[in-house]
Scaffold this motif. Sequence first.
Motif, PDB file in Angstrom:
ATOM      1  N   MET A   1       0.852  -1.200   0.000  1.00 16.60           N
ATOM      2  CA  MET A   1       0.000   0.000   0.000  1.00 16.60           C
ATOM      3  C   MET A   1       0.883   1.243   0.000  1.00 16.60           C
ATOM      4  O   MET A   1       1.821   1.356   0.798  1.00 16.60           O
ATOM      5  N   ALA A   2       0.568   2.177  -0.882  1.00 17.38           N
ATOM      6  CA  ALA A   2       1.464   3.318  -1.110  1.00 17.38           C
ATOM      7  C   ALA A   2       1.749   4.118   0.156  1.00 17.38           C
ATOM      8  O   ALA A   2       2.882   4.509   0.422  1.00 17.38           O
ATOM      9  N   PHE A   3       0.732   4.357   0.954  1.00 21.87           N
ATOM     10  CA  PHE A   3       0.902   5.205   2.137  1.00 21.87           C
ATOM     11  C   PHE A   3       0.667   4.436   3.439  1.00 21.87           C
ATOM     12  O   PHE A   3       0.272   5.007   4.453  1.00 21.87           O
ATOM     13  N   GLY A   4       0.914   3.136   3.391  1.00 22.38           N
ATOM     14  CA  GLY A   4       0.710   2.326   4.575  1.00 22.38           C
ATOM     15  C   GLY A   4       1.577   2.727   5.747  1.00 22.38           C
ATOM     16  O   GLY A   4       1.192   2.561   6.912  1.00 22.38           O
ATOM     17  N   TRP A   5       2.756   3.291   5.469  1.00 23.36           N
ATOM     18  CA  TRP A   5       3.673   3.714   6.535  1.00 23.36           C
ATOM     19  C   TRP A   5       3.071   4.821   7.407  1.00 23.36           C
ATOM     20  O   TRP A   5       3.502   5.030   8.544  1.00 23.36           O
ATOM     21  N   ASP A   7       0.196   4.884   8.820  1.00 27.00           N
ATOM     22  CA  ASP A   7      -0.497   4.318   9.975  1.00 27.00           C
ATOM     23  C   ASP A   7       0.455   4.097  11.143  1.00 27.00           C
ATOM     24  O   ASP A   7       0.108   4.369  12.298  1.00 27.00           O
TER      25      ASP A   7
END
Length: 374
Positions: A1-5, A7
């Motif tokens: 997921m592109a912006f999972g970091w 979270d």
Amino acid sequence: MAFGWIDEQARARHRAGLVRTLRPRPADSPLLDLASNDYLGLARHPEVTEGAAQAARRWGGGATGSRLVTGTTELHGELERELADFCGFESALVFSSGYAANLAAVTALAPHGSLVVSDAGNHASLIDGCRLARGTTQVVAHADPDAVRKALGTHEGPAVAVSDTVFSVDGDAAPLAQLAAVCREFGAGLIVDDAHGLGVLGDGGRGAPHAAGLAGEPDVVVTVTLSKSFGSQGGAVLGPAPVIDHLVNAARTFIFDTGLAPAAAGAALAALRLLRREPERAARARAVATALHTRLTAEGLEAVRPDAAVVSVRAPSPERAVRWAADCREAGLAVGCFRPPSVPDGISRLRLTARADLTEEQIGNAVRVISATR
């Protein structure tokens, strides 16, 4: 997921008690405001709001373009001339924000091969200017002219020292005269951000550089904001005419940004003219700050002695600072809450704004609430 970091970063902020949220305020808030930067109480002054309204009616809702295309009006020129004259400088250049003014001054005056000596307590906008500048940045101890001297002594070539005049976290003032003297030993320039000094310090609020005898000096450049004492929005750079001409041609946040909205320019000009007529507002803001500090320390609280209009009260932890500010709000008082990474020393605080229009009763009420909710 592109912006999972994102979270995981959100979870880390929550664990550290550093989550920030937006809290829209109503037009007529019932809270006693000690959180804003409206030092002179001018943001809602009838002359200032009318200045904004007249400018919008005459010039439109927006500047319509960058300053070098269609975004410069006669009103912008009028504001620049009067601001430079008031603060004692040869020339001024208005930007869309104080942040943009700081980025412009530092990046345009620190080319490749230069050294930037930056105070460890500087505002984020100055820090970002240093990061974007093509020169090399050396961060030195807070408010320490000897540290600046040592840094400048290691470099041959163009150099500038960069500092707030009044630091936004604790409200302490920089030793401007000593900094200027050190810079002159090495032929370096001095860039200072007077966001928290303009309207509060100096003769009739002309600012910290004016008070230090540095106004109009050929090796001193000053940035200011129009969003604090002037109750408007925008920023400006003040200095020698050749420096201002250079910024017009080299500062990216001037060349590529839309000009300051006419309403903001009109409000700032009205506030400046009002301050000229009522210079006692500056002294009143300082007196309110002193009164807050005196009464808070008498209650056993740890507060930093203010050099201008910012009063800082130490809190034991980020979580406690957030709770303290929330308890104050529930009791009818709005205060600022500074936590890491906004504070360079990692110590959380309540940050109080002394306003020239606060009454003795309001000062007393504020102290009682802060003391009762600690």
